[in-house]
Design an enzyme around this catalytic site. Sequence first.
Site, PDB file in Angstrom:
ATOM      1  N   GLY A  23       4.999  -6.300   6.049  1.00  0.00           N
ATOM      2  CA  GLY A  23       4.740  -7.317   7.075  1.00  0.00           C
ATOM      3  C   GLY A  23       3.245  -7.546   7.231  1.00  0.00           C
ATOM      4  O   GLY A  23       2.778  -8.689   7.326  1.00  0.00           O
ATOM      5  N   SER A  24       2.492  -6.475   7.213  1.00  0.00           N
ATOM      6  CA  SER A  24       1.033  -6.584   7.333  1.00  0.00           C
ATOM      7  C   SER A  24       0.457  -7.297   6.113  1.00  0.00           C
ATOM      8  O   SER A  24      -0.469  -8.098   6.229  1.00  0.00           O
ATOM      9  CB  SER A  24       0.398  -5.190   7.443  1.00  0.00           C
ATOM     10  OG  SER A  24       0.926  -4.520   8.556  1.00  0.00           O
ATOM     11  N   ASP A  33      -2.533  -2.294  10.204  1.00  0.00           N
ATOM     12  CA  ASP A  33      -2.424  -2.263   8.738  1.00  0.00           C
ATOM     13  C   ASP A  33      -2.776  -3.604   8.086  1.00  0.00           C
ATOM     14  O   ASP A  33      -2.672  -3.736   6.865  1.00  0.00           O
ATOM     15  CB  ASP A  33      -0.990  -1.888   8.320  1.00  0.00           C
ATOM     16  CG  ASP A  33      -0.749  -0.379   8.408  1.00  0.00           C
ATOM     17  OD1 ASP A  33      -1.715   0.363   8.646  1.00  0.00           O
ATOM     18  OD2 ASP A  33       0.407   0.037   8.226  1.00  0.00           O
ATOM     19  N   MET A  92       5.533   0.546   3.368  1.00  0.00           N
ATOM     20  CA  MET A  92       4.530  -0.003   2.442  1.00  0.00           C
ATOM     21  C   MET A  92       3.770  -1.179   3.054  1.00  0.00           C
ATOM     22  O   MET A  92       3.070  -1.919   2.352  1.00  0.00           O
ATOM     23  CB  MET A  92       5.193  -0.426   1.133  1.00  0.00           C
ATOM     24  CG  MET A  92       5.922   0.728   0.467  1.00  0.00           C
ATOM     25  SD  MET A  92       6.344   0.378  -1.233  1.00  0.00           S
ATOM     26  CE  MET A  92       4.769   0.588  -2.023  1.00  0.00           C
ATOM     27  N   ALA A  93       3.897  -1.337   4.355  1.00  0.00           N
ATOM     28  CA  ALA A  93       3.149  -2.342   5.117  1.00  0.00           C
ATOM     29  C   ALA A  93       3.378  -3.773   4.618  1.00  0.00           C
ATOM     30  O   ALA A  93       2.441  -4.568   4.540  1.00  0.00           O
ATOM     31  CB  ALA A  93       1.659  -2.006   5.128  1.00  0.00           C
ATOM     32  N   LYS A 111       0.852  -1.211   0.000  1.00  0.00           N
ATOM     33  CA  LYS A 111       0.000   0.000   0.000  1.00  0.00           C
ATOM     34  C   LYS A 111       0.869   1.236   0.000  1.00  0.00           C
ATOM     35  O   LYS A 111       2.025   1.211   0.449  1.00  0.00           O
ATOM     36  CB  LYS A 111      -0.945   0.023   1.213  1.00  0.00           C
ATOM     37  CG  LYS A 111      -0.270   0.029   2.603  1.00  0.00           C
ATOM     38  CD  LYS A 111       0.193   1.384   3.099  1.00  0.00           C
ATOM     39  CE  LYS A 111       0.954   1.297   4.408  1.00  0.00           C
ATOM     40  NZ  LYS A 111       1.664   2.502   4.805  1.00  0.00           N
ATOM     41  N   GLY A 153       9.760  -0.298   4.809  1.00  0.00           N
ATOM     42  CA  GLY A 153       9.802   0.751   3.796  1.00  0.00           C
ATOM     43  C   GLY A 153       8.604   1.666   3.812  1.00  0.00           C
ATOM     44  O   GLY A 153       8.469   2.534   2.959  1.00  0.00           O
TER      45      GLY A 153
HETATM   46  P1  ATP Z   1       4.136   0.007   8.073  1.00  0.00           P
HETATM   47  O1  ATP Z   1       4.056   0.787   6.819  1.00  0.00           O
HETATM   48  O2  ATP Z   1       2.952  -0.918   8.289  1.00  0.00           O
HETATM   49  O3  ATP Z   1       4.470   0.779   9.280  1.00  0.00           O
HETATM   50  P2  ATP Z   1       6.629  -0.954   7.112  1.00  0.00           P
HETATM   51  O4  ATP Z   1       6.270  -1.206   5.702  1.00  0.00           O
HETATM   52  O5  ATP Z   1       7.392   0.279   7.406  1.00  0.00           O
HETATM   53  O6  ATP Z   1       5.330  -1.038   7.965  1.00  0.00           O
HETATM   54  P3  ATP Z   1       7.298  -3.703   7.380  1.00  0.00           P
HETATM   55  O7  ATP Z   1       7.982  -4.119   6.128  1.00  0.00           O
HETATM   56  O8  ATP Z   1       5.911  -4.149   7.576  1.00  0.00           O
HETATM   57  O9  ATP Z   1       7.439  -2.145   7.614  1.00  0.00           O
HETATM   58  O10 ATP Z   1       8.234  -4.194   8.566  1.00  0.00           O
HETATM   59  C1  ATP Z   1       8.206  -3.631   9.856  1.00  0.00           C
HETATM   60  C2  ATP Z   1       8.954  -4.608  10.774  1.00  0.00           C
HETATM   61  O11 ATP Z   1       8.135  -5.769  10.902  1.00  0.00           O
HETATM   62  C3  ATP Z   1      10.272  -5.079  10.194  1.00  0.00           C
HETATM   63  O12 ATP Z   1      11.316  -4.401  10.821  1.00  0.00           O
HETATM   64  C4  ATP Z   1      10.318  -6.556  10.456  1.00  0.00           C
HETATM   65  O13 ATP Z   1      11.282  -6.894  11.412  1.00  0.00           O
HETATM   66  C5  ATP Z   1       8.946  -6.925  11.020  1.00  0.00           C
HETATM   67  N1  ATP Z   1       8.292  -8.023  10.264  1.00  0.00           N
HETATM   68  C6  ATP Z   1       7.645  -9.050  10.797  1.00  0.00           C
HETATM   69  N2  ATP Z   1       7.159  -9.868   9.857  1.00  0.00           N
HETATM   70  C7  ATP Z   1       7.503  -9.350   8.674  1.00  0.00           C
HETATM   71  C8  ATP Z   1       7.296  -9.746   7.325  1.00  0.00           C
HETATM   72  N3  ATP Z   1       6.631 -10.863   7.009  1.00  0.00           N
HETATM   73  N4  ATP Z   1       7.760  -8.940   6.354  1.00  0.00           N
HETATM   74  C9  ATP Z   1       8.411  -7.791   6.678  1.00  0.00           C
HETATM   75  N5  ATP Z   1       8.660  -7.388   7.936  1.00  0.00           N
HETATM   76  C10 ATP Z   1       8.218  -8.152   8.932  1.00  0.00           C
END
Ligand code: ATP
Length: 321
Positions: free
Chosen positions: A111-112, A145, A108-109, A18, A106
């Site tokens: 992990g979610s 998210d 872009m959610a 996203k 990054g």
């Molecule tokens: P958001 O935009 O939801 O705040 P984000 O995109 O900045 O999240 P994510 O890639 O979702 O960040 O990762 C956030 C943290 O979640 C990472 O530092 C990682 O250690 C943890 N994490 C747990 N499971 C996963 C997964 N399947 N993929 C990526 N990160 C994960």
Amino acid sequence: MSHTFATEDQVRVRVPAKINLALCVGAQRHDGYHELATLFQAVSLYDDITVRASEELVCEVRGEQAHHIGPGDENLAYRAARLLKNEYGVSEGIHLTIDKQIPVAGGMAGGSADAAGALLACSRFWDVDASLEDLMALGSRLGADVPFPLMGGCAVGLGRGETLTPALSRGTFHWVLALSSTQLSTPEVFQRFDELTGHHPPPTTPEIPRELMMALTTGETKRVGAQLINDLHEASCSLAPTLPTTIRAGVELGCHGAIISGSGPTVAFLVDSEQEAQHLGELLTSLEVAQRTYHAVGPVPGATVIDDHRPHGHLMDPVPA
Ligand code: ATP
């Protein structure tokens, strides 16, 4: 009687990243989270989650960024599978494979998205009686998210971002995503936001600008581009000081709008066509203001089953020799 699993028995789900066209941050709540009003758009950068039979819960991450993420309890997709298993009293385990393209940490959610993909894939593989709404409700227990990647399209998220309402949107938007070699931690960005806004606390109930919602329904890129808003901008830039240079370069090269996605550091630039996206992407990388660029379109549908070879009745009797 002993059982064997047919090797081809698997379900694969493709789940989108996203971007936030608006991220309006309100006051901190008693539970420590901020009240948010955000406008999500699902874009065509995907992770694939493949599940197959296993006695235990096992998770495997593949791709260039795999080393950033653990395969066990720390992985949100693993936790999603376990939550569904416990909630629906499933006795079997599952083997999850995550083919990762969405940048880790990054904004872009990713992990979610993986958690959302795991919920859909496991529910299909185990044949549990869970509707999309049931999966979204379970997802919101894992993280704010998680419900959106199940829904896809465009949606307004309120509360912590998990209370979703579909948003009207016309046409297809072309984005250049400037991926960064650095990562930003969402909690750290919010902490910096609090430090920066200390003397001027944000509103109790944030709102998405009406003009952005209106612009989205017209599909006019110039109008949408001019209204993109992210209240975390200063906080993210203060933790990743090269971000303003990246954004300025895209703006000077003629994009219609630029926005840090979520807490960053991915930057999304809005342009008019695939051709323009490719051109801008090449310029941004050659100027070395982006580690890598990616052309994505949005809105795209939420998590989708792309391969479904389910075991009939889950377990198959061994084939007689
Ligand atoms: P958001 O935009 O939801 O705040 P984000 O995109 O900045 O999240 P994510 O890639 O979702 O960040 O990762 C956030 C943290 O979640 C990472 O530092 C990682 O250690 C943890 N994490 C747990 N499971 C996963 C997964 N399947 N993929 C990526 N990160 C994960």
